[in-house]
Design a protein around this motif. Sequence first.
Motif, PDB file in Angstrom:
ATOM      1  N   ALA A 253       0.803  -1.221   0.000  1.00 40.32           N
ATOM      2  CA  ALA A 253       0.000   0.000   0.000  1.00 40.32           C
ATOM      3  C   ALA A 253       0.835   1.270   0.000  1.00 40.32           C
ATOM      4  N   VAL A 254       2.106   1.205   0.405  1.00 34.27           N
ATOM      5  CA  VAL A 254       2.952   2.398   0.471  1.00 34.27           C
ATOM      6  C   VAL A 254       3.028   3.047  -0.912  1.00 34.27           C
ATOM      7  N   ALA A 255       2.939   4.385  -0.943  1.00 31.36           N
ATOM      8  CA  ALA A 255       2.832   5.098  -2.224  1.00 31.36           C
ATOM      9  C   ALA A 255       4.106   5.063  -3.050  1.00 31.36           C
ATOM     10  N   GLY A 256       5.248   4.931  -2.394  1.00 33.69           N
ATOM     11  CA  GLY A 256       6.489   4.912  -3.149  1.00 33.69           C
ATOM     12  C   GLY A 256       7.685   4.751  -2.234  1.00 33.69           C
ATOM     13  N   VAL A 257       8.797   4.303  -2.822  1.00 35.07           N
ATOM     14  CA  VAL A 257      10.065   4.142  -2.109  1.00 35.07           C
ATOM     15  C   VAL A 257      11.086   5.024  -2.813  1.00 35.07           C
ATOM     16  N   ALA A 258      11.646   5.986  -2.076  1.00 32.17           N
ATOM     17  CA  ALA A 258      12.613   6.937  -2.640  1.00 32.17           C
ATOM     18  C   ALA A 258      13.911   6.818  -1.858  1.00 32.17           C
ATOM     19  N   PHE A 259      14.920   6.224  -2.467  1.00 28.63           N
ATOM     20  CA  PHE A 259      16.154   5.928  -1.755  1.00 28.63           C
ATOM     21  C   PHE A 259      16.956   7.185  -1.412  1.00 28.63           C
ATOM     22  N   LEU A 288      10.125   2.593  -7.394  1.00 22.40           N
ATOM     23  CA  LEU A 288      11.434   2.799  -6.768  1.00 22.40           C
ATOM     24  C   LEU A 288      12.077   4.010  -7.419  1.00 22.40           C
ATOM     25  N   THR A 289      12.316   5.050  -6.619  1.00 22.43           N
ATOM     26  CA  THR A 289      12.874   6.269  -7.169  1.00 22.43           C
ATOM     27  C   THR A 289      13.974   6.791  -6.245  1.00 22.43           C
ATOM     28  N   PHE A 290      14.340   8.039  -6.405  1.00 20.47           N
ATOM     29  CA  PHE A 290      15.476   8.598  -5.679  1.00 20.47           C
ATOM     30  C   PHE A 290      15.069   9.811  -4.856  1.00 20.47           C
ATOM     31  N   SER A 291      15.760   9.993  -3.752  1.00 15.47           N
ATOM     32  CA  SER A 291      15.660  11.217  -2.962  1.00 15.47           C
ATOM     33  C   SER A 291      17.070  11.539  -2.495  1.00 15.47           C
ATOM     34  N   PHE A 292      17.903  11.914  -3.457  1.00 18.14           N
ATOM     35  CA  PHE A 292      19.330  12.092  -3.203  1.00 18.14           C
ATOM     36  C   PHE A 292      19.649  13.537  -2.814  1.00 18.14           C
ATOM     37  N   SER A 293      20.724  13.685  -2.074  1.00 15.50           N
ATOM     38  CA  SER A 293      21.236  15.011  -1.720  1.00 15.50           C
ATOM     39  C   SER A 293      22.608  15.188  -2.348  1.00 15.50           C
ATOM     40  N   ARG A 294      23.637  14.677  -1.683  1.00 15.64           N
ATOM     41  CA  ARG A 294      24.998  14.841  -2.206  1.00 15.64           C
ATOM     42  C   ARG A 294      25.164  14.229  -3.591  1.00 15.64           C
ATOM     43  N   ALA A 295      24.511  13.090  -3.845  1.00 16.57           N
ATOM     44  CA  ALA A 295      24.680  12.409  -5.124  1.00 16.57           C
ATOM     45  C   ALA A 295      24.073  13.192  -6.289  1.00 16.57           C
ATOM     46  N   VAL A 296      23.321  14.243  -5.987  1.00 20.36           N
ATOM     47  CA  VAL A 296      22.821  15.147  -7.022  1.00 20.36           C
ATOM     48  C   VAL A 296      23.517  16.503  -6.931  1.00 20.36           C
ATOM     49  N   GLN A 297      23.703  16.990  -5.711  1.00 25.30           N
ATOM     50  CA  GLN A 297      24.200  18.349  -5.528  1.00 25.30           C
ATOM     51  C   GLN A 297      25.710  18.511  -5.669  1.00 25.30           C
ATOM     52  N   ARG A 326      16.468  10.087 -13.253  1.00 26.70           N
ATOM     53  CA  ARG A 326      15.172   9.775 -13.856  1.00 26.70           C
ATOM     54  C   ARG A 326      15.333   8.616 -14.842  1.00 26.70           C
ATOM     55  N   ALA A 327      16.429   8.630 -15.581  1.00 25.11           N
ATOM     56  CA  ALA A 327      16.701   7.508 -16.489  1.00 25.11           C
ATOM     57  C   ALA A 327      16.897   6.214 -15.695  1.00 25.11           C
ATOM     58  N   ALA A 328      17.536   6.319 -14.531  1.00 24.58           N
ATOM     59  CA  ALA A 328      17.739   5.141 -13.687  1.00 24.58           C
ATOM     60  C   ALA A 328      16.403   4.585 -13.211  1.00 24.58           C
ATOM     61  N   ARG A 329      15.484   5.466 -12.863  1.00 26.16           N
ATOM     62  CA  ARG A 329      14.168   4.997 -12.444  1.00 26.16           C
ATOM     63  C   ARG A 329      13.468   4.258 -13.591  1.00 26.16           C
ATOM     64  N   ARG A 330      13.725   4.689 -14.803  1.00 25.68           N
ATOM     65  CA  ARG A 330      13.120   4.030 -15.963  1.00 25.68           C
ATOM     66  C   ARG A 330      13.868   2.775 -16.382  1.00 25.68           C
ATOM     67  N   GLY A 331      15.025   2.543 -15.749  1.00 27.43           N
ATOM     68  CA  GLY A 331      15.850   1.417 -16.155  1.00 27.43           C
ATOM     69  C   GLY A 331      16.606   1.687 -17.430  1.00 27.43           C
ATOM     70  N   GLU A 332      16.808   2.974 -17.747  1.00 25.33           N
ATOM     71  CA  GLU A 332      17.448   3.354 -19.014  1.00 25.33           C
ATOM     72  C   GLU A 332      18.798   4.031 -18.805  1.00 25.33           C
ATOM     73  N   TYR A 333      19.304   4.039 -17.582  1.00 28.17           N
ATOM     74  CA  TYR A 333      20.575   4.703 -17.281  1.00 28.17           C
ATOM     75  C   TYR A 333      21.733   3.982 -17.952  1.00 28.17           C
ATOM     76  N   ASP A 334      22.617   4.734 -18.567  1.00 28.71           N
ATOM     77  CA  ASP A 334      23.790   4.178 -19.243  1.00 28.71           C
ATOM     78  C   ASP A 334      25.043   4.654 -18.516  1.00 28.71           C
ATOM     79  N   ALA A 335      25.624   3.783 -17.705  1.00 27.78           N
ATOM     80  CA  ALA A 335      26.799   4.163 -16.914  1.00 27.78           C
ATOM     81  C   ALA A 335      27.977   4.539 -17.808  1.00 27.78           C
TER      82      ALA A 335
END
Length: 341
Positions: A253-259, A288-297, A326-335
């Motif tokens: 039931a949880v609306a989302g998971v943001a790491f 499954l999504t992101f809630s990053f601080s340092r890894a974005v900033q 956002r691409a990672a959430r879609r499974g489209e991230y290219d390292a």
Amino acid sequence: MTAQTLIDTARALVAGDKGLLAMDESNATCNKRFAALGIPQTEGARRDWRELIATAPGLGDSIGGAILFDETIRQKTHAGVPFAKVLADAGIIPGIKVDTGAKPLAGHPGETVTEGLDGLRERLAEYAGMGARFAKWRGVIAIGDGLPSRACIDVNAHALARYAALCQEAGVVPIVEPEVLMDGSHSLARCAQVTEEVLREVFAQLSAQGVLLEGMLLKPNMVLPGQGSPVQDSVEAVADATVACLLRTVPAAVAGVAFLSGGQSAQLASARLAAMNTRFKSRLPWPLTFSFSRAVQQPALDAWKGDAANVAVAQQALVFRTRCNRAARRGEYDAQKDAPR
């Protein structure tokens, strides 16, 4: 405030394959990062940095919500517009960190309990009046010799649940953040064991407090080996262990998971999130999504260095990282295309 409003806001925060931007670091943490780059540790410099973030062109394409600090939600741009309004106008839901920090847990050396429940009902009403539609509270769990104790897990889970109930009473969506730290030399398996124990207790306490799961988000750590572990498991192993842990503990039931990123490099955080979505997205009951601080900033901060002449390039670095995630959430991230910058 109806339950449906909470549900709608929680869903909106993670809609459109977007994530959350954690720009809620305390003044002390912000000043520490500034000092490392020779940036003045002043209120004015912090405001300039936050204005750079909030006004970055295209930020709303990948970010559904931004978590602010108390100082930030009270600040305005040089043009006199409150940051909460700037974000809302860009299609980004403003949120607020409401805990007052982790303090030593009496009788348990090396462990902490997060404080801030006193007066929280009144503070939530004030923040909601300033435009905040969601909030965040972080509990901190360390792994070590004999740690974590049952007392530490219990008291932090209880505080998270009481905070979440107060948020929903105020019509504010709670983000529940129980962070098992990656500090230490523990194995991936030990992190999985502790994270599972913590999440089980968190959801037991949320149930006891009557928290509406559809109207909240979970912000957990990924299951990782300690930074000092001699074995650093593969991206795929981390993805497998993390998803297995969540499936065992997090109600559908949880609306989302943001790491949270928790000290991971920008590229590793993106790659691990991408692996989870590539391997498991079709089988998961929550996004499954992101809630990053340092890894974005951090890449943007490194580019800015406190110099107004660098604002545009810093904003580009910031938005680039949000698009990677956002691409990672879609499974489209290219390292391969995401070299450190």
